[in-house]
Design a protein around this motif. Structure first.
Motif, PDB file in Angstrom:
ATOM      1  N   ASP A  57       0.820  -1.217   0.000  1.00 46.00           N
ATOM      2  CA  ASP A  57       0.000   0.000   0.000  1.00 46.00           C
ATOM      3  C   ASP A  57       0.852   1.265   0.000  1.00 46.00           C
ATOM      4  N   TYR A  58       1.906   1.287   0.824  1.00 44.23           N
ATOM      5  CA  TYR A  58       2.711   2.509   0.919  1.00 44.23           C
ATOM      6  C   TYR A  58       3.886   2.495  -0.053  1.00 44.23           C
ATOM      7  N   GLU A  59       4.256   1.290  -0.514  1.00 37.53           N
ATOM      8  CA  GLU A  59       5.313   1.107  -1.525  1.00 37.53           C
ATOM      9  C   GLU A  59       6.622   1.776  -1.146  1.00 37.53           C
ATOM     10  N   VAL A  60       7.126   1.438   0.057  1.00 33.77           N
ATOM     11  CA  VAL A  60       8.415   1.971   0.502  1.00 33.77           C
ATOM     12  C   VAL A  60       9.410   0.858   0.861  1.00 33.77           C
ATOM     13  N   SER A  61       9.069  -0.409   0.542  1.00 33.66           N
ATOM     14  CA  SER A  61      10.017  -1.482   0.837  1.00 33.66           C
ATOM     15  C   SER A  61      11.049  -1.568  -0.285  1.00 33.66           C
ATOM     16  N   SER A  62      11.932  -2.543  -0.185  1.00 36.53           N
ATOM     17  CA  SER A  62      12.939  -2.769  -1.224  1.00 36.53           C
ATOM     18  C   SER A  62      13.158  -4.262  -1.334  1.00 36.53           C
ATOM     19  N   VAL A  63      13.844  -4.687  -2.393  1.00 44.84           N
ATOM     20  CA  VAL A  63      14.159  -6.107  -2.565  1.00 44.84           C
ATOM     21  C   VAL A  63      14.859  -6.646  -1.319  1.00 44.84           C
ATOM     22  N   GLY A  97      11.777   1.872   9.942  1.00 48.04           N
ATOM     23  CA  GLY A  97      12.313   3.129   9.415  1.00 48.04           C
ATOM     24  C   GLY A  97      11.623   3.509   8.119  1.00 48.04           C
ATOM     25  N   GLY A  98      12.141   4.511   7.450  1.00 52.21           N
ATOM     26  CA  GLY A  98      11.484   5.099   6.290  1.00 52.21           C
ATOM     27  C   GLY A  98      11.373   4.193   5.081  1.00 52.21           C
ATOM     28  N   GLY A  99      12.299   3.221   4.953  1.00 48.75           N
ATOM     29  CA  GLY A  99      12.242   2.282   3.841  1.00 48.75           C
ATOM     30  C   GLY A  99      13.261   2.554   2.755  1.00 48.75           C
ATOM     31  N   PHE A 100      13.124   1.840   1.629  1.00 49.49           N
ATOM     32  CA  PHE A 100      14.033   1.923   0.469  1.00 49.49           C
ATOM     33  C   PHE A 100      15.458   1.514   0.833  1.00 49.49           C
ATOM     34  N   GLY A 101      15.634   0.789   1.932  1.00 46.80           N
ATOM     35  CA  GLY A 101      16.971   0.440   2.419  1.00 46.80           C
ATOM     36  C   GLY A 101      16.908   0.483   3.930  1.00 46.80           C
ATOM     37  N   GLY A 102      18.064   0.538   4.575  1.00 48.34           N
ATOM     38  CA  GLY A 102      18.061   0.535   6.042  1.00 48.34           C
ATOM     39  C   GLY A 102      17.842  -0.858   6.577  1.00 48.34           C
TER      40      GLY A 102
END
Ligand code: ADP
Ligand code: MG
Length: 426
Positions: free
Chosen positions: A349-355, A376-381
């Protein structure tokens, strides 16, 4: 061992000794018979409640056993001289009068920014800002940089309690005073270091308690003391461990994506005629038929993307409430499905994860974790997994193997035992 990606916390004795050694190396030894004092503040990890802070929502961080140590010696002038084991050869110097928004850059801005913000606080109180003196300080830390574990707040908050002590302000002695130190640390990060962040990290570093999670209510205008509540979270007593899986992946596109998500939420609140999505979350929570109440609100939104973003925020705030209720019932082993649902919501739904985050979370669950999610905010971390204490190594092994299989760089691992807030350690 470090070779397998484990990042141990420094003991307070080691952290203090290392910070003192950096200080002596950079700026000379103490007077004979005098030893410089050392303060520490923890990194943090958020258990649940992601992308809710700027929607006036709820979040639930814990303080890590991993801390940033600051050895600090006040000066008789207003000079600030800094050294860090994490920035070898990069001594940082400024005069406190020259510190202000847009005036300084580099890692020292997080440190000098706190001194600036505390001076601003004293001025606002009608007190003498010169009570906060110049200083020589040296830093060492076991909080990984840029892993979403808030090394920046750990640095600011260690400096905040140090300056509170040397200036004799007495703020660290009470929770209300610690809220003032948190505000000063946020101002340092926002206005002097120029990083737009909410207040979760600094509140966790200054106000979280060992064996507890810190429930933060992010509604603006709330009394800072009332906005934070201790919730028992004794992992040891429950035979559980919280495994942090640091993907060590570069954050990609994170700045623009964050601003977009925020704008979408603010537009949606306007469309719905409410001040923040928190108001919708509260109305849904109070409704006899929450699913229908949420569906009605979503129907009023213009497009599918906005509907999914709002659904994440509203359901995530509900999951924080449910998570806290389980902890208060003494059932920390029952929160796994809430963590899993949070991850699915952030991913779909929020589309902030990553592979990398998805691989870590999936592998941890397959290996027996009770629940896992990105944090955390996502896209890494980092991602976190709640695991039985005797399965920590097996879950870490499985995640490491999955990263290798998928051709991803090696992850890091930390154990996030809910730990103590910023304090003097030597
Ligand atoms: P995070 O807070 O997620 O770790 P940030 O980008 O917010 O990542 O903060 C990392 C920055 O904070 C570093 O690039 C550095 O400027 C500063 N910093 C944090 N810890 C230290 C340290 N021990 N020594 C020097 N600088 C530090
Ligand atoms: Mg940070």
């Amino acid at each position: 061992s470090a070779a397998r990606g484990w990042v141990p916390a420094l003991s307070d004795d080691d952290g203090a000794a290392r910070a003192r050694a950096v200080l002596a190396e950079a700026f000379g030894a103490d007077e004979p018979g005098e030893e410089v004092c050392v303060w520490a503040a923890p990194g943090r990890v958020n258990l649940i409640g992601e992308h809710t802070d700027y929607n006036a929502g709820l979040c639930l961080p814990v303080a890590l056993p991993h801390r940033t140590y600051v050895a600090l010696r006040p000066r008789t002038d207003s000079l600030v001289r800094l050294a860090s084991a994490q920035a070898p050869g990069e001594t940082w110097t400024a005069r406190l009068e020259d510190v202000g928004p847009g005036e300084v850059a580099g890692w020292g801005s997080y440190v000098a920014g706190v001194a600036w913000a505390l001076r601003e606080h004293l001025v606002a109180q009608g007190a003498d800002p010169a009570a906060v003196p110049g200083f020589d300080a040296a830093v060492d830390s076991s909080v990984p940089f840029g892993a979403g574990l808030s090394s920046s707040a750990a640095l600011e908050c260690a400096v905040a309690v140090a300056l509170d002590d040397v200036a004799g302000l007495g703020l660290a002695a009470t929770d209300a005073g610690r809220a003032v130190l948190a505000t000063a640390s946020v101002r340092a990060e926002n206005e002097i270091a120029g990083a737009p962040t909410g207040g979760m990290d600094q509140s966790a570093a200054l106000r979280a308690q060992a064996g507890h999670a810190l429930l933060l209510d992010c509604r603006p205008g709330l009394d800072p003391v009332e906005s934070a509540t201790q919730v028992p979270f004794d992992l040891d007593a429950a035979g559980l461990a919280l495994l942090v899986m640091d993907t060590r992946a570069e954050h990609r596109l994170v700045d623009g994506q964050y601003a977009q998500r925020r704008a979408t939420c603010e537009d949606a609140a306007r469309t719905l005629g409410i001040g923040s999505l928190r108001e919708l979350a509260d109305a849904v929570d109070a409704s006899d038929d929450p699913a229908a109440a949420l569906a009605r609100a979503l129907d009023a939104l213009p497009d599918d993307v906005a509907r999914r973003r709002v659904r994440h925020v509203v359901t995530e705030i509900g999951r924080v409430r449910a998570f806290v209720a389980l902890l208060r019932e003494g059932r920390p082993d029952a929160v796994g499905s809430l963590m899993n649902a949070s991850h699915a919501s952030l991913r779909d739904d929020y589309e902030v994860s990553s592979v990398e985050l998805d691989v870590a979370v999936d592998a941890a669950r397959v290996a027996g974790a009770l629940g896992a999610r990105m944090t955390g905010g996502g896209f890494g971390g980092s991602a976190i997994a709640l695991v039985r204490a005797d399965q920590v190594e097996a879950v870490a092994d499985a995640v490491r193997a999955a990263f290798e299989r998928e051709g991803l760089g090696a992850p890091g691992f930390l154990l996030a035992t809910p730990s103590a807030p910023a304090e003097r350690v030597a």
